[in-house]
Motif scaffolding. Sequence first.
Motif, PDB file in Angstrom:
ATOM      1  N   PRO A  26       0.797  -1.232   0.000  1.00 17.66           N
ATOM      2  CA  PRO A  26       0.000   0.000   0.000  1.00 17.66           C
ATOM      3  C   PRO A  26       0.826   1.277   0.000  1.00 17.66           C
ATOM      4  CG  PRO A  26      -0.985  -1.601   1.449  1.00 17.66           C
ATOM      5  CD  PRO A  26       0.353  -2.171   1.030  1.00 17.66           C
ATOM      6  N   SER A  27       2.012   1.246   0.560  1.00 18.41           N
ATOM      7  CA  SER A  27       2.850   2.449   0.575  1.00 18.41           C
ATOM      8  C   SER A  27       3.244   2.898  -0.829  1.00 18.41           C
ATOM      9  CB  SER A  27       4.101   2.209   1.420  1.00 18.41           C
ATOM     10  OG  SER A  27       4.848   1.122   0.897  1.00 18.41           O
ATOM     11  N   GLU A  28       3.093   2.023  -1.819  1.00 19.40           N
ATOM     12  CA  GLU A  28       3.428   2.354  -3.203  1.00 19.40           C
ATOM     13  C   GLU A  28       2.220   2.875  -3.994  1.00 19.40           C
ATOM     14  OE1 GLU A  28       5.578  -0.809  -5.188  1.00 19.40           O
ATOM     15  OE2 GLU A  28       6.428  -1.447  -3.274  1.00 19.40           O
ATOM     16  N   ILE A  29       1.065   2.942  -3.333  1.00 22.36           N
ATOM     17  CA  ILE A  29      -0.170   3.357  -4.006  1.00 22.36           C
ATOM     18  C   ILE A  29      -0.547   4.757  -3.547  1.00 22.36           C
ATOM     19  CG2 ILE A  29      -2.637   2.850  -4.266  1.00 22.36           C
ATOM     20  CD1 ILE A  29      -0.839   0.797  -5.661  1.00 22.36           C
ATOM     21  N   PRO A  30      -0.795   5.681  -4.480  1.00 22.39           N
ATOM     22  CA  PRO A  30      -1.216   7.034  -4.094  1.00 22.39           C
ATOM     23  C   PRO A  30      -2.573   7.021  -3.380  1.00 22.39           C
ATOM     24  CG  PRO A  30      -0.525   6.962  -6.402  1.00 22.39           C
ATOM     25  CD  PRO A  30      -0.609   5.546  -5.925  1.00 22.39           C
TER      26      PRO A  30
ATOM     27  N   GLN B 200     -12.471   2.373   7.285  1.00 26.74           N
ATOM     28  CA  GLN B 200     -12.760   2.977   8.592  1.00 26.74           C
ATOM     29  C   GLN B 200     -11.654   3.919   9.076  1.00 26.74           C
ATOM     30  OE1 GLN B 200     -13.662  -0.117  11.406  1.00 26.74           O
ATOM     31  NE2 GLN B 200     -15.402  -0.855  10.230  1.00 26.74           N
ATOM     32  N   ALA B 201     -10.556   3.966   8.360  1.00 23.81           N
ATOM     33  CA  ALA B 201      -9.414   4.782   8.797  1.00 23.81           C
ATOM     34  C   ALA B 201      -9.732   6.271   8.669  1.00 23.81           C
ATOM     35  CB  ALA B 201      -8.185   4.440   7.970  1.00 23.81           C
ATOM     36  N   PRO B 202      -9.261   7.071   9.621  1.00 25.39           N
ATOM     37  CA  PRO B 202      -9.474   8.528   9.544  1.00 25.39           C
ATOM     38  C   PRO B 202      -8.809   9.152   8.310  1.00 25.39           C
ATOM     39  CG  PRO B 202      -8.679   7.884  11.730  1.00 25.39           C
ATOM     40  CD  PRO B 202      -8.589   6.678  10.856  1.00 25.39           C
ATOM     41  N   SER B 203      -7.682   8.573   7.881  1.00 28.55           N
ATOM     42  CA  SER B 203      -6.994   9.068   6.680  1.00 28.55           C
ATOM     43  C   SER B 203      -6.144   7.931   6.109  1.00 28.55           C
ATOM     44  CB  SER B 203      -6.096  10.263   7.013  1.00 28.55           C
ATOM     45  OG  SER B 203      -4.953   9.827   7.736  1.00 28.55           O
ATOM     46  N   TYR B 204      -5.753   8.103   4.859  1.00 28.93           N
ATOM     47  CA  TYR B 204      -4.917   7.098   4.216  1.00 28.93           C
ATOM     48  C   TYR B 204      -3.563   6.995   4.912  1.00 28.93           C
ATOM     49  CZ  TYR B 204      -2.843   4.365   0.405  1.00 28.93           C
ATOM     50  OH  TYR B 204      -2.238   3.380  -0.336  1.00 28.93           O
ATOM     51  N   VAL B 205      -3.011   8.121   5.287  1.00 27.21           N
ATOM     52  CA  VAL B 205      -1.712   8.135   5.975  1.00 27.21           C
ATOM     53  C   VAL B 205      -1.804   7.364   7.297  1.00 27.21           C
ATOM     54  CG1 VAL B 205      -0.008   9.629   7.104  1.00 27.21           C
ATOM     55  CG2 VAL B 205      -0.903  10.239   4.854  1.00 27.21           C
ATOM     56  N   GLU B 206      -2.884   7.578   8.038  1.00 29.37           N
ATOM     57  CA  GLU B 206      -3.050   6.867   9.311  1.00 29.37           C
ATOM     58  C   GLU B 206      -3.255   5.370   9.087  1.00 29.37           C
ATOM     59  OE1 GLU B 206      -5.329   9.179  12.478  1.00 29.37           O
ATOM     60  OE2 GLU B 206      -5.739  10.339  10.644  1.00 29.37           O
ATOM     61  N   TRP B 207      -3.968   5.017   8.023  1.00 28.22           N
ATOM     62  CA  TRP B 207      -4.148   3.598   7.697  1.00 28.22           C
ATOM     63  C   TRP B 207      -2.812   2.958   7.335  1.00 28.22           C
ATOM     64  CZ3 TRP B 207      -3.716   0.930   2.920  1.00 28.22           C
ATOM     65  CH2 TRP B 207      -4.159  -0.394   2.962  1.00 28.22           C
ATOM     66  N   LEU B 208      -1.992   3.661   6.551  1.00 29.93           N
ATOM     67  CA  LEU B 208      -0.665   3.133   6.205  1.00 29.93           C
ATOM     68  C   LEU B 208       0.158   2.883   7.467  1.00 29.93           C
ATOM     69  CD1 LEU B 208       0.312   5.288   3.088  1.00 29.93           C
ATOM     70  CD2 LEU B 208      -0.282   2.854   3.118  1.00 29.93           C
TER      71      LEU B 208
ATOM     72  N   PHE C 298      -2.019  -6.044   1.000  1.00 30.84           N
ATOM     73  CA  PHE C 298      -1.606  -5.670  -0.353  1.00 30.84           C
ATOM     74  C   PHE C 298      -2.787  -5.181  -1.172  1.00 30.84           C
ATOM     75  CE2 PHE C 298       1.301  -9.069   0.915  1.00 30.84           C
ATOM     76  CZ  PHE C 298       2.532  -8.484   0.676  1.00 30.84           C
ATOM     77  N   PHE C 299      -2.515  -4.289  -2.088  1.00 28.95           N
ATOM     78  CA  PHE C 299      -3.442  -3.989  -3.164  1.00 28.95           C
ATOM     79  C   PHE C 299      -3.124  -4.951  -4.300  1.00 28.95           C
ATOM     80  CE2 PHE C 299      -3.646   0.258  -1.178  1.00 28.95           C
ATOM     81  CZ  PHE C 299      -5.021   0.418  -1.133  1.00 28.95           C
ATOM     82  N   ALA C 300      -4.147  -5.441  -4.965  1.00 27.92           N
ATOM     83  CA  ALA C 300      -3.967  -6.216  -6.195  1.00 27.92           C
ATOM     84  C   ALA C 300      -4.112  -5.220  -7.336  1.00 27.92           C
ATOM     85  CB  ALA C 300      -5.009  -7.319  -6.291  1.00 27.92           C
ATOM     86  N   VAL C 301      -3.058  -5.077  -8.115  1.00 32.26           N
ATOM     87  CA  VAL C 301      -3.003  -4.057  -9.153  1.00 32.26           C
ATOM     88  C   VAL C 301      -2.844  -4.737 -10.508  1.00 32.26           C
ATOM     89  CG1 VAL C 301      -1.653  -2.097 -10.013  1.00 32.26           C
ATOM     90  CG2 VAL C 301      -2.007  -2.385  -7.548  1.00 32.26           C
ATOM     91  N   ARG C 302      -3.646  -4.281 -11.469  1.00 30.97           N
ATOM     92  CA  ARG C 302      -3.520  -4.780 -12.841  1.00 30.97           C
ATOM     93  C   ARG C 302      -2.300  -4.111 -13.461  1.00 30.97           C
ATOM     94  NH1 ARG C 302      -8.914  -4.436 -15.182  1.00 30.97           N
ATOM     95  NH2 ARG C 302      -8.529  -2.195 -15.125  1.00 30.97           N
ATOM     96  N   GLU C 303      -1.379  -4.914 -13.928  1.00 31.83           N
ATOM     97  CA  GLU C 303      -0.124  -4.364 -14.453  1.00 31.83           C
ATOM     98  C   GLU C 303      -0.315  -3.486 -15.683  1.00 31.83           C
ATOM     99  OE1 GLU C 303       3.752  -6.732 -13.761  1.00 31.83           O
ATOM    100  OE2 GLU C 303       2.236  -8.189 -14.408  1.00 31.83           O
ATOM    101  N   SER C 304      -1.258  -3.841 -16.549  1.00 33.17           N
ATOM    102  CA  SER C 304      -1.399  -3.127 -17.813  1.00 33.17           C
ATOM    103  C   SER C 304      -1.761  -1.656 -17.642  1.00 33.17           C
ATOM    104  CB  SER C 304      -2.429  -3.823 -18.711  1.00 33.17           C
ATOM    105  OG  SER C 304      -3.693  -3.854 -18.066  1.00 33.17           O
ATOM    106  N   ASP C 305      -2.549  -1.331 -16.615  1.00 36.96           N
ATOM    107  CA  ASP C 305      -2.940   0.076 -16.432  1.00 36.96           C
ATOM    108  C   ASP C 305      -2.770   0.571 -14.992  1.00 36.96           C
ATOM    109  OD1 ASP C 305      -5.013  -1.238 -15.169  1.00 36.96           O
ATOM    110  OD2 ASP C 305      -6.594  -0.444 -16.467  1.00 36.96           O
ATOM    111  N   ARG C 306      -2.196  -0.265 -14.131  1.00 35.17           N
ATOM    112  CA  ARG C 306      -1.919   0.066 -12.727  1.00 35.17           C
ATOM    113  C   ARG C 306      -3.194   0.376 -11.925  1.00 35.17           C
ATOM    114  NH1 ARG C 306       2.502  -1.771 -10.823  1.00 35.17           N
ATOM    115  NH2 ARG C 306       2.553  -0.175  -9.230  1.00 35.17           N
TER     116      ARG C 306
END
Length: 178
Positions: A9-13, A40-48, A70-78
Amino acid sequence: MNDIILVAPSEIPAREALDYIEEHQKYGEDYLHGSSLLHQAPSYVEWLEQIRRNSDEKTVQKDWVVSSTFFAVRESDRRIVGMVDIRHTLNDFLRDKGGHIGYGVRPTERRKGYATQMLEQTLAYCAILGIERVMIACYSDNVGSRKTILKCGGHLERTFMDDTGKTVEVYWADCSRD
């Protein structure tokens, strides 16, 4: 075709993660399976920060177990197509109701085989962690999840009724499938 990769997740905006949450909400889904409570997280930064702490036995939250998310990310379009949460061990709650693995696929990406790719990669990751067998649970009316678990070698152990009155199926799967 194996177009999915598991990404920390740290690699995902944040915007992409929020888009993932918003799509589930748009489809009337308030709970994001496999997300380690991202919704349920107050913010993405806090969830990370929360998932970072929960990845280490020295800092894991009380009553939780060490986990990898982990996020599951499609490689072709991220594009984020899903999420997976791997619990390295089971506590009493997880042994009774939850299991080692939680996963979910975003509504517009379902029925495309992504859940199977995600679970196969997750089982391989569990083998690397030294986990030989995993427990995976799904609602009995979630036909797609049941098919995914069975396709990945799951064997039904039992069923039970959860607190909402829904029937849950509990499966076990081997992590090292030769």
